[in-house]
Design a protein around this motif. Structure first.
Motif, PDB file in Angstrom:
ATOM      1  N   PHE A  49      -3.422  -5.515   9.219  1.00  0.00           N
ATOM      2  CA  PHE A  49      -2.669  -5.034   8.060  1.00  0.00           C
ATOM      3  C   PHE A  49      -3.464  -5.373   6.801  1.00  0.00           C
ATOM      4  O   PHE A  49      -3.643  -6.550   6.476  1.00  0.00           O
ATOM      5  CB  PHE A  49      -1.283  -5.675   8.009  1.00  0.00           C
ATOM      6  N   VAL A  50      -3.958  -4.351   6.115  1.00  0.00           N
ATOM      7  CA  VAL A  50      -4.775  -4.542   4.915  1.00  0.00           C
ATOM      8  C   VAL A  50      -3.905  -4.263   3.691  1.00  0.00           C
ATOM      9  O   VAL A  50      -3.317  -3.186   3.571  1.00  0.00           O
ATOM     10  CB  VAL A  50      -6.010  -3.628   4.934  1.00  0.00           C
ATOM     11  N   VAL A  51      -3.820  -5.246   2.805  1.00  0.00           N
ATOM     12  CA  VAL A  51      -2.884  -5.214   1.679  1.00  0.00           C
ATOM     13  C   VAL A  51      -3.658  -5.123   0.368  1.00  0.00           C
ATOM     14  O   VAL A  51      -4.636  -5.856   0.167  1.00  0.00           O
ATOM     15  CB  VAL A  51      -2.012  -6.489   1.667  1.00  0.00           C
ATOM     16  N   THR A  52      -3.210  -4.259  -0.532  1.00  0.00           N
ATOM     17  CA  THR A  52      -3.786  -4.233  -1.876  1.00  0.00           C
ATOM     18  C   THR A  52      -2.715  -3.917  -2.913  1.00  0.00           C
ATOM     19  O   THR A  52      -1.826  -3.104  -2.668  1.00  0.00           O
ATOM     20  CB  THR A  52      -4.943  -3.218  -2.006  1.00  0.00           C
ATOM     21  N   GLY A  53      -2.823  -4.603  -4.035  1.00  0.00           N
ATOM     22  CA  GLY A  53      -2.004  -4.297  -5.202  1.00  0.00           C
ATOM     23  C   GLY A  53      -2.890  -4.030  -6.401  1.00  0.00           C
ATOM     24  O   GLY A  53      -2.402  -3.907  -7.528  1.00  0.00           O
ATOM     25  N   ASP A  54      -4.206  -3.930  -6.145  1.00  0.00           N
ATOM     26  CA  ASP A  54      -5.177  -3.725  -7.210  1.00  0.00           C
ATOM     27  C   ASP A  54      -5.052  -2.314  -7.785  1.00  0.00           C
ATOM     28  O   ASP A  54      -5.176  -1.331  -7.037  1.00  0.00           O
ATOM     29  CB  ASP A  54      -6.588  -3.946  -6.655  1.00  0.00           C
ATOM     30  N   PRO A  55      -4.818  -2.173  -9.091  1.00  0.00           N
ATOM     31  CA  PRO A  55      -4.617  -0.838  -9.684  1.00  0.00           C
ATOM     32  C   PRO A  55      -5.800   0.102  -9.476  1.00  0.00           C
ATOM     33  O   PRO A  55      -5.604   1.300  -9.223  1.00  0.00           O
ATOM     34  CB  PRO A  55      -4.403  -1.142 -11.171  1.00  0.00           C
ATOM     35  N   THR A  56      -7.016  -0.417  -9.560  1.00  0.00           N
ATOM     36  CA  THR A  56      -8.196   0.437  -9.392  1.00  0.00           C
ATOM     37  C   THR A  56      -8.294   0.964  -7.968  1.00  0.00           C
ATOM     38  O   THR A  56      -8.570   2.156  -7.744  1.00  0.00           O
ATOM     39  CB  THR A  56      -9.477  -0.342  -9.754  1.00  0.00           C
ATOM     40  N   ILE A  57      -8.043   0.102  -7.003  1.00  0.00           N
ATOM     41  CA  ILE A  57      -8.103   0.522  -5.598  1.00  0.00           C
ATOM     42  C   ILE A  57      -6.973   1.496  -5.287  1.00  0.00           C
ATOM     43  O   ILE A  57      -7.180   2.505  -4.600  1.00  0.00           O
ATOM     44  CB  ILE A  57      -8.044  -0.703  -4.674  1.00  0.00           C
ATOM     45  N   LYS A  58      -5.783   1.222  -5.793  1.00  0.00           N
ATOM     46  CA  LYS A  58      -4.660   2.142  -5.558  1.00  0.00           C
ATOM     47  C   LYS A  58      -4.961   3.506  -6.150  1.00  0.00           C
ATOM     48  O   LYS A  58      -4.641   4.542  -5.542  1.00  0.00           O
ATOM     49  CB  LYS A  58      -3.372   1.571  -6.145  1.00  0.00           C
ATOM     50  N   ARG A  59      -5.559   3.540  -7.332  1.00  0.00           N
ATOM     51  CA  ARG A  59      -5.897   4.819  -7.966  1.00  0.00           C
ATOM     52  C   ARG A  59      -6.931   5.576  -7.128  1.00  0.00           C
ATOM     53  O   ARG A  59      -6.843   6.794  -6.944  1.00  0.00           O
ATOM     54  CB  ARG A  59      -6.410   4.580  -9.372  1.00  0.00           C
ATOM     55  N   GLU A  60      -7.901   4.846  -6.590  1.00  0.00           N
ATOM     56  CA  GLU A  60      -8.918   5.492  -5.765  1.00  0.00           C
ATOM     57  C   GLU A  60      -8.320   6.033  -4.473  1.00  0.00           C
ATOM     58  O   GLU A  60      -8.671   7.130  -4.022  1.00  0.00           O
ATOM     59  CB  GLU A  60     -10.046   4.503  -5.453  1.00  0.00           C
ATOM     60  N   ILE A  61      -7.398   5.278  -3.889  1.00  0.00           N
ATOM     61  CA  ILE A  61      -6.716   5.752  -2.677  1.00  0.00           C
ATOM     62  C   ILE A  61      -5.911   7.012  -2.986  1.00  0.00           C
ATOM     63  O   ILE A  61      -5.934   7.989  -2.223  1.00  0.00           O
ATOM     64  CB  ILE A  61      -5.812   4.642  -2.105  1.00  0.00           C
TER      65      ILE A  61
END
Length: 206
Positions: free
Chosen positions: A52-64
């Motif tokens: 389970f890979v978790v991110t709350g980083d705005p830059t990564i979320k935007r790229e996804i």
């Protein structure tokens, strides 16, 4: 026992897939506990072939979001989805816009481990990987709902970009993506009816 079973069923019957997610912060401890619950799922040879890979980083979320929308635009407008599929999706009101991927406080991507790798780089065969990950995903959704959070199972096709964006090794493959948060005020969901018990259950006797 029956009372507990009925209470759990009633709770899960209120679950809905939610696309209108708020950007209100969610404590990561809730995500951690839900993953710990998913980690109790049965798996082939007890290899637990999931990550389970978790991110709350705005830059990564935007790229996804951008990468997912590029693929989904091809699905909806580029001819990948046939007319029958479009008719099935119409009642849900979905399209290629996936703003929830950026607004949700957390994105969790469940990766299936196609094979294991030990500390010396030796491969270890995993068994029933997709079945195991499917069960873990179901427990994860139930745990999130029980905690009072909303999510949906999102599978942009193809999903290989998730391995690149999240920097995952070759033995892991994206299985399903979960944007997680609270529903926005006034959130709307499709008024769907689930199949009756006699439509999904068959009792076989001799």
């Amino acid at each position: 026992m029956q009372r507990r079973a009925d209470e759990f069923h009633a709770e899960m019957a209120r679950r809905r897939s939610v696309r209108m997610l708020s950007d209100e912060p969610v404590p990561i401890e809730l995500i951690e506990t839900a993953i710990a619950t998913a980690n109790t799922a049965p798996s082939g040879a007890h290899h637990q072939p999931w990550r389970f890979v978790v991110t709350g980083d705005p830059t990564i979320k935007r790229e996804i979001r951008r990468a997912a929308e590029d693929e989904e635009r091809q699905n909806y407008e580029g001819g990948r989805i046939n007319d029958e599929w479009r008719r099935e999706l119409a009642p849900l009101g979905t399209d290629w816009h996936k703003e929830f991927l950026e607004f949700a406080p957390w994105i969790v991507v469940l990766f299936e481990e196609r094979f294991g790798v030990d500390d010396e780089g030796v491969r270890r065969k995993h068994y029933y990987v997709k079945e195991s990950c499917g069960i873990a995903a179901g427990l994860f959704v139930a745990a999130l709902h029980h905690a009072g959070l909303a999510t949906l199972t999102h599978t942009p096709s193809p999903m290989a970009f998730l391995s690149r964006v999240l920097g995952r090794p070759e033995n892991e493959r994206p299985f399903v993506l979960f944007p997680i948060g609270y529903p926005v005020d006034g959130c709307l969901v499709p008024d769907l009816q689930r199949k009756a018990l006699d439509q999904v259950m068959t009792v076989v006797t001799s």
